[in-house]
Design a protein around this motif. Structure first.
Motif, PDB file in Angstrom:
ATOM      1  N   MET A  13      69.602  71.643 -68.104  1.00 44.58           N
ATOM      2  CA  MET A  13      68.414  72.425 -67.654  1.00 44.58           C
ATOM      3  C   MET A  13      67.454  72.576 -68.782  1.00 44.58           C
ATOM      4  N   ALA A  14      67.950  72.654 -70.034  1.00 45.07           N
ATOM      5  CA  ALA A  14      67.232  72.779 -71.146  1.00 45.07           C
ATOM      6  C   ALA A  14      68.092  72.453 -72.325  1.00 45.07           C
ATOM      7  N   GLY A  15      67.468  71.984 -73.469  1.00 46.19           N
ATOM      8  CA  GLY A  15      68.390  71.614 -74.547  1.00 46.19           C
ATOM      9  C   GLY A  15      67.636  71.885 -75.871  1.00 46.19           C
ATOM     10  N   VAL A  16      68.244  72.080 -76.980  1.00 40.86           N
ATOM     11  CA  VAL A  16      67.480  72.223 -78.132  1.00 40.86           C
ATOM     12  C   VAL A  16      68.353  71.382 -79.473  1.00 40.86           C
ATOM     13  N   ALA A  17      67.425  70.567 -80.009  1.00 41.54           N
ATOM     14  CA  ALA A  17      68.133  70.120 -81.161  1.00 41.54           C
ATOM     15  C   ALA A  17      67.390  70.890 -82.606  1.00 41.54           C
TER      16      ALA A  17
ATOM     17  N   ARG B 132      62.321  85.885 -82.792  1.00 41.39           N
ATOM     18  CA  ARG B 132      60.816  85.568 -82.510  1.00 41.39           C
ATOM     19  C   ARG B 132      60.186  84.058 -82.429  1.00 41.39           C
ATOM     20  N   ALA B 133      61.295  83.379 -83.203  1.00 43.46           N
ATOM     21  CA  ALA B 133      61.255  81.801 -82.982  1.00 43.46           C
ATOM     22  C   ALA B 133      61.104  81.347 -81.474  1.00 43.46           C
ATOM     23  N   ALA B 134      62.338  82.137 -80.778  1.00 47.06           N
ATOM     24  CA  ALA B 134      62.517  81.820 -79.397  1.00 47.06           C
ATOM     25  C   ALA B 134      61.187  81.973 -78.624  1.00 47.06           C
ATOM     26  N   ASP B 135      60.682  83.184 -79.078  1.00 48.25           N
ATOM     27  CA  ASP B 135      59.473  83.514 -78.259  1.00 48.25           C
ATOM     28  C   ASP B 135      58.298  82.556 -78.305  1.00 48.25           C
ATOM     29  N   ALA B 136      58.461  81.839 -79.527  1.00 48.44           N
ATOM     30  CA  ALA B 136      57.250  81.024 -79.839  1.00 48.44           C
ATOM     31  C   ALA B 136      57.466  79.642 -79.161  1.00 48.44           C
TER      32      ALA B 136
ATOM     33  N   PHE C 170      55.232  76.004 -73.999  1.00 46.42           N
ATOM     34  CA  PHE C 170      54.911  75.140 -72.836  1.00 46.42           C
ATOM     35  C   PHE C 170      53.921  75.765 -71.960  1.00 46.42           C
ATOM     36  N   ASP C 171      53.140  74.952 -71.347  1.00 47.51           N
ATOM     37  CA  ASP C 171      51.914  75.471 -70.225  1.00 47.51           C
ATOM     38  C   ASP C 171      52.737  74.989 -68.979  1.00 47.51           C
ATOM     39  N   ALA C 172      53.280  74.043 -68.695  1.00 48.72           N
ATOM     40  CA  ALA C 172      53.889  73.603 -67.496  1.00 48.72           C
ATOM     41  C   ALA C 172      55.093  73.131 -67.490  1.00 48.72           C
ATOM     42  N   PRO C 173      56.254  73.923 -67.519  1.00 53.16           N
ATOM     43  CA  PRO C 173      57.529  73.585 -67.765  1.00 53.16           C
ATOM     44  C   PRO C 173      58.122  72.685 -66.379  1.00 53.16           C
ATOM     45  N   MET C 174      59.043  71.810 -66.568  1.00 54.61           N
ATOM     46  CA  MET C 174      59.522  71.226 -65.396  1.00 54.61           C
ATOM     47  C   MET C 174      60.160  72.110 -64.540  1.00 54.61           C
TER      48      MET C 174
ATOM     49  N   ALA D 128      60.861  76.409 -63.381  1.00 51.90           N
ATOM     50  CA  ALA D 128      60.021  76.653 -64.750  1.00 51.90           C
ATOM     51  C   ALA D 128      60.166  77.915 -65.571  1.00 51.90           C
ATOM     52  N   GLU D 129      60.465  79.055 -64.842  1.00 51.46           N
ATOM     53  CA  GLU D 129      60.485  80.194 -65.453  1.00 51.46           C
ATOM     54  C   GLU D 129      61.939  80.440 -66.140  1.00 51.46           C
ATOM     55  N   TYR D 130      62.923  79.820 -65.425  1.00 50.96           N
ATOM     56  CA  TYR D 130      64.393  79.978 -65.971  1.00 50.96           C
ATOM     57  C   TYR D 130      64.330  79.193 -67.196  1.00 50.96           C
ATOM     58  N   ARG D 131      63.777  77.785 -67.024  1.00 51.28           N
ATOM     59  CA  ARG D 131      63.773  76.836 -67.942  1.00 51.28           C
ATOM     60  C   ARG D 131      63.264  77.250 -69.215  1.00 51.28           C
ATOM     61  N   LEU D 132      62.409  77.898 -69.256  1.00 54.95           N
ATOM     62  CA  LEU D 132      61.671  78.431 -70.210  1.00 54.95           C
ATOM     63  C   LEU D 132      62.229  79.562 -70.907  1.00 54.95           C
TER      64      LEU D 132
END
Lengths: 796, 302, 169
Positions: free
Chosen positions: B200-204, B251-255, B260-264, B271-275
């Protein structure tokens, strides 16, 4: 009543963990499933389906498809109009024909079908069928569907309300008016369903010579399918043969009636060549028998002095575009256990069944009570929380006492037996409940969201048609038969009318007969007959088959023993009433004189006409057909003695929620249950494990999602989230055994099992975890997104 | 919805045994050709007739397209290298543990046994792990076409959802993933509904800390949220020179959430939850990477 | 080899027997096995790679036969569930373990589980519970709730470590 009725010194098979007779063939890939059936000249069917939830069909042109190489037949709604009646349905009169003719009512509704030399060729031909649609406004929200300005799913009906009735049992209004506390909440249960690993499939052959129809299929209830075919085609039921293949699970949601009718029509049109239709997974997910329980609830309970005095449930049940799936039965079945394990004196059920432009709903394991118990158990926790009573103790205080059985609940059904307090104690002790609450207190101090769910439910077992009387099933009685015969070499064959689908019933039959006649299980064969040959049979469903088939087999063994004893008496030259069967031999009751083995007596009957007593046929065989005794027709408030047994369970579930992501982790899962005498404990445990997994799926993962326009958004197993091993916790289990006084061996129905309890228990644990934040999640499944949103409300 | 089928529409098939032959087949402008590598994404599309190529070019019989080697500080994977091979490679585990960790999250072993490195890159699924790894590590793709070969940085390779910078007729033959340099901290975090599902989301994340323990350089790549794996430049900038601490990660998380303008959006995650998740996972991922970093260390990772 | 129209010959070794067949390029391995070679023990459950009931071994690796074209396996060695039991019908120890631990109910998914586990244990005889769970996680079962399957595999794994020769097919 108990296993002691078997004529042996020591039981070697029944009641023990026995390796299944089904396994060898399954493990080697030899079991013939429906897609493994190949008949000479067989064609393959593919079905063209509506892309619109609601549309007028302006015209269909099949000429290009018919001209393609390998295409043998094409059928459309015009053929269905000419050859078929609409499907039978509950409520009556809400069935659709197998192919839409003028209007499409849901996405995935069959429009046309092709029979061709291969499945790929049939699918190629679908692309050459031209259909012109005029989209119509769909209705997908059942509340809108009930309003005056809604589009109509079936125009001729003049309404989308298939059924509405309020059932009142006792002085409910007075109980609410006089209560110290009343609690009310709304709940939403989203569509879930069976999804066996094998979808539906069939091979149909319409013989133009005999004008008979032969149907092979992965069919849960073969006799019902045969009657359905006869009714749909308007032919005598004696001209229809249904042979159910052993199949890959069904869980009530195998579906398939439309597929049988479509394939049969294609066979008829193709001059009698057999036609195979194997539903693909997307077809199953979008338009098959796998969708159940699309429900909107409002519930109230009245509590005085710590006792629940009234329960009121309003259910708006979205059945989709047709009553053909008999999903309505699932809204009727809660009458068999409306007040759960509790002594609640009064109750009300306001029930609306509503049509929308979505896929018709079908049964699913549990057949309706699982969502009902989700609601009831949340209400129990809501009350306990408000009244600051421990939820386990609140339940205990409201349990039907052990000395009150058999106990009749307000909605009319009778529970056979139980000891709910003992089961609760067993569960709490297994889970270490007191310690769990201490851990929870610690966790809460650290701000962690840890919750404990303690839930108790009843599983009505051994269904009877009268349970569904309120939605149009008037009969009482569901017979199940078996024929036991012994050949000249002493081998025993049992003939039954149902196929294997996973519960191990062939093993159960073998166990019982082997013990009864004191032979090895290997000496017993179980043979499935088709619907024209078998004794009356319904097959698996409604947690019935273990009880029903064991009763039928026992009856047949006893009846056969009566015949054999007459012969044995003649051979032993002793009065018949002085002879009994014991450990596989006919002996004198006083154990004087000789002994004759069952095999020898049977062989004598078949081979020695000179020794056969007068009036005895040379037929060492007996058939017995069993039906649950003492069932009653429904009265004017729907009350009936319906299900024969009432198993009961308590689940204790511990969860922790990650408040940042909404992910729920199950930390502990403990189960205590009482389903009476366990005829093969290992298979009972298997049913329990499987049902827990389906319950966890329903509670946390699985959901058929539609958009507002009625488009299904779930068409693959990447979106319908069946749990894998990694989503299922390791469970601890313990059993209490209260034998049923009403069944021949003391067993209670247990096949549907834990799905009655698991979703409620998981949701209670989640809400217990979130309680310090003052929020409640009232919708299943509790997906991470939903849980996160709920927690976020608290933060606002 | 378009109705799904279960058997592919008919197609022609070719299994070239040389790169030249493959390029000739793929270069024919009159034929709609699709490359078949491991097939784990293509076959479902074919079965459902969502992909209807005229010609399927199976590159599985071209010699030397599979294998892992070390070249100039990078791990170089032949396009046909299976994920199972990556997973069991001691070289990968030692030199590029981020890739190893990501590999374990791709589907299941029964998919990784056939799914290929090149196939994942060329498929460019926005929720897939491998493209994210390529962007996070500064990887590159080597493509060969009729006009010769070229190397495309991962950052330029992924154009949009399911679309890459490969030109018509071009074939991806190699994927380069730089080895993780010594001292670099890393993490690969994703949230999926079930184990093995698309995220649903991931971060490297990779981070380097200086001798004082402050962020010297970091790369944060979010996948499953935008239409391609996306570097979080603002968040990376925010970390630079700062001392690692939880409030900084927040703060990095907020950035990240602002990036993203238009998350999947789909049925599993709006979109809201993904963000929101992207932020949570970034915060956790940075912390995990920092915990793995060795301040001030330099040189290749041995 | 260049592009061809229509059908193509394939030659595969399945459970030790060489088969030659002619297939359309669009024929999947599962279809080749089931429809043309008559090996119907390999089942098909979703045809999009999720359920795992069609899992077989290609050259020793567990794969989805629904996501593999028959033409891709030309020249390969395939092992299916029919190849597990001995020629005289004696069950493979893995099959015995599933039966003993009630690791199956309807049995439709079982061939896929057997083949996935067989591939794991023959490649990693010392696989622990985590690795076993990882492989089982790629196979769906709707009946058992997986607990008995895990017990079956743990039992089989212990047995395998003792007597490897009986295992390998």
């Amino acid at each position: 009543m108990s296993l002691d009725c078997l004529p042996v010194t020591e039981r070697r098979w029944i009641g023990r963990d026995v390796v299944r007779v089904e396994d060898r063939s399954l493990l080697t890939g030899r079991t013939r499933f429906i897609d493994d059936v190949v008949l000479p000249g067989m064609l393959h069917c593919a079905i063209l389906r509506s892309p619109f939830p609601h549309a007028r069909i302006i015209q269909i042109d099949t000429s290009r498809a018919e001209a393609l190489p390998g295409v043998a037949a094409v059928v459309t709604g015009a053929d269905a109009l000419a050859w078929c009646q609409p499907a039978r349905s509950t409520p009556e009169g809400w069935g659709l024909r197998c192919l839409a003719s003028d209007t499409a009512h849901f996405v995935g509704e069959p429009i046309a079908a092709v029979a061709a030399a291969s499945r790929a060729a049939a699918e190629d031909a679908l692309e050459a069928i031209d259909v012109e649609y005029e989209p119509l406004e769909p209705v997908t929200d059942p509340f809108r569907a009930m309003s005056g300005d809604s589009p109509l799913v079936m125009e001729g009906k003049g309404t989308n309300v298939m059924f509405h009735r309020v059932f009142t049992w006792g002085e409910v209004d007075a109980a609410f008016a006089g209560a110290e506390h009343v609690f009310t909440e709304k709940f939403r249960w989203n569509r879930v369903g069976a999804n066996p690993t094998e979808t539906f499939g069939t091979v149909c052959e319409w013989d133009p010579g005999t004008l008979e129809l032969c149907v092979y299929g992965s069919i849960q209830a073969a006799s019902s399918a045969a009657l359905g075919c006869a009714g749909t085609f308007g032919i005598p039921s004696s001209k229809v043969t249904v042979k159910s293949q052993h199949h890959g699970g069904s869980f009530g949601g195998k579906g398939g009636a439309r597929g049988i009718v479509v394939a049969s029509m294609l066979s008829r049109k193709a001059g009698g060549r057999p036609v195979k239709w194997i539903e693909d997974r997307s077809e199953y997910l979008v338009a098959g028998g796998g969708q159940a329980w699309d429900r909107h609830y409002e519930a109230s309970i009245a509590v005085s002095g710590g006792r629940v005095t009234a329960l009121s449930v309003t259910l708006v049940d979205d059945l989709g575009a047709s009553g053909e799936g008999f999903g309505a039965l699932g809204a009727a079945k809660p009458l068999a256990a409306f007040t759960g394990p509790y002594e609640i004196p009064t109750a009300r059920y306001d029930l609306s069944l509503v049509a929308t432009n979505k896929t018709p709903v079908f049964p699913y394991r549990g057949m309706g009570p699982p969502p009902h118990f989700f609601v009831l158990e949340q209400m129990m926790d809501i009350a306990a929380r408000a009244l600051e009573i421990d939820p386990a103790e609140f339940r205990r205080a409201n349990f039907i006492p052990a000395d009150r059985f058999p106990y009749t609940i307000p909605s009319g059904n009778e529970y056979d037996s139980g000891n709910y307090g003992e089961v609760l104690d067993a569960a709490l002790s297994l889970a270490g409940y007191a310690e769990l609450r201490r851990e929870q207190e610690e966790a809460r101090k650290q701000g962690r969201l840890m919750g404990v769910g303690v839930v108790s439910t009843v599983e009505p077992g051994v269904f009877d048609w009268n349970a569904y009387a309120i939605v149009g099933m008037p009969q009482t009685g569901v017979p199940e038969g078996a024929t036991v015969s012994i050949d000249i070499l002493g081998s025993i064959t049992v003939r039954v009318g149902f196929s294997m689908e996973g519960q191990g019933q062939y093993t159960l039959v073998s166990q019982l007969v082997a013990d009864y006649f004191h032979v090895d299980m290997d000496a017993v064969s179980v043979v499935q007959l088709d619907t024209r040959s078998a004794p009356p049979s319904f097959g698996p469903g409604g947690s019935r088959l273990g009880v029903a088939i064991s009763a039928a087999v026992l009856g047949a063994c006893q009846r056969l023993t009566g015949t054999l004893r007459r012969v044995a008496a003649a051979l032993l030259r002793a009065p018949e009433d002085q002879i009994e069967l014991w450990d596989g031999n006919f002996v004198l009751k006083d154990r004087s004189g000789g002994a004759l083995s069952v095999a020898k007596v049977a062989a004598t009957m078949l081979a020695r006409s000179d020794l056969l007593p007068p009036g005895v046929d040379p037929l060492p065989e007996a058939t017995y057909v069993w039906t649950a005794p003492g069932r009653t027709p429904a009265d004017d408030e729907g009350r009936a003695k319906s299900y024969l047994t009432a198993a009961q369970a308590v689940h204790v579930v511990v969860v922790e929620i990650d408040p940042d992501t909404g992910v729920v982790e199950i930390l502990k899962y403990a189960v205590a249950d009482d389903c009476g005498v366990r005829l093969n404990p290992a298979t009972v445990e298997g049913q329990l494990d499987g049902s827990i997994a389906q319950g966890i799926g329903a509670a946390l993962y699985e959901e058929y999602v539609y958009d507002e326009e009625g488009q299904p958004l779930v068409a693959t197993l990447a979106d319908y989230l069946i749990p894998t091993i990694n989503e299922i916790p390791v469970t601890q289990k313990t059993a209490v055994v209260t034998p049923s006084p009403f069944t021949p061996l003391g067993a209670k129905g247990c096949g549907e099992g834990a799905i009655h309890t698991t979703p409620a228990a998981v949701m209670c644990a989640i809400n217990d975890a979130m309680a310090p934040r003052g929020v409640l999640l009232t919708e299943v499944p509790a997906s991470p997104q939903r849980v996160w949103k709920t927690i976020r409300e608290a933060n606002r | 919805m378009e109705w799904a089928t279960v058997k592919p529409a008919a197609f022609d098939y070719a299994a070239p045994t040389s790169l030249a032959e493959a390029l000739t087949l793929l270069g024919d402008p009159d034929r709609d050709a699709t490359v078949l590598a491991g097939g784990q994404s293509l076959l479902p599309m074919l079965n459902m007739r969502l992909a209807r190529p005229e010609l399927v070019v199976d590159i599985g019989r071209i010699p030397n397209l599979a294998g892992i080697e070390e070249r100039e500080g990078a791990l170089v994977f032949g396009a046909m290298t299976t994920k199972a091979a990556v997973e069991s490679s001691a070289l990968v585990l030692r030199q590029q543990p981020l890739l190893h960790a990501a590999t374990k999250l791709v589907g299941h072993p029964q998919i990784r046994s056939r799914g290929t490195v090149g196939g994942s890159m060329a498929q460019a699924d926005p929720a897939a792990e491998y493209p994210a790894v390529a962007v996070a590590t500064g990887g590159w793709m080597r493509a060969v076409g009729a006009d010769g070969e070229r190397t495309i940085p991962a950052a330029d390779f992924f154009v949009t959802c399911l679309t890459t910078g490969l030109a018509p007729g071009e074939l991806l033959v190699e994927v380069g993933i730089p080895a993780l340099s010594a001292g670099t901290g890393w993490s690969f975090t994703e949230l999926s509904r079930r184990h093995g599902d698309f995220a649903m989301a991931g971060v490297a994340v990779t981070v380097r800390l200086d001798r004082a323990g402050c962020f010297e350089e970091s790369r944060i790549v979010v996948f499953g949220v935008g239409d391609i794996p996306t570097r979080m430049s603002a968040a990376e900038e925010l970390l630079r020179g700062e001392r690692p601490e939880p409030s900084l990660y927040r703060r990095a998380a907020d950035a990240v959430r602002d990036a993203f303008d238009a998350p999947m959006s789909d049925i599993h995650a709006s979109a809201e939850y993904r963000l929101h998740l992207a932020g949570v996972l970034a915060e956790r991922g940075i912390a995990d990477a920092v915990a793995r970093a060795h301040p001030g260390e330099e040189g290749p990772n041995r | 080899m260049s592009s061809t129209n229509g059908t193509r010959p394939v030659r595969v070794t399945v459970n030790g027997t060489v088969h030659e067949a002619t297939v359309e390029p669009r024929t999947t391995l599962s279809e080749l096995l089931r429809s043309q070679l008559g090996l119907t023990g390999t089942h098909v459950g979703c045809e999009h790679g999720v359920c795992g009931v069609c899992t077989v071994l290609i050259d020793g690796k567990a794969v989805r036969s629904c996501l593999t074209l028959a033409v891709q396996v030309d020249g390969s060695e395939i092992l299916t569930v029919e190849g597990l039991a001995a020629a005289d019908g004696t069950l493979h120890p893995l099959q015995e373990a599933f039966s003993a631990e009630h690791g199956l109910q309807c049995g439709f998914c079982t061939p896929g589980f057997l083949m996935a586990v067989y591939a794991l244990l023959t490649e990693k005889p010392d696989a622990g519970e985590d690795e076993i769970r990882e492989v089982l996680g790629g196979q769906l079962c709707r009946c058992t709730g997986y607990q008995s399957i895990l017990r079956s595999v743990m039992r089989a794994a212990a047995q395998f470590r003792e007597s490897k020769l009986e295992w390998v097919r």
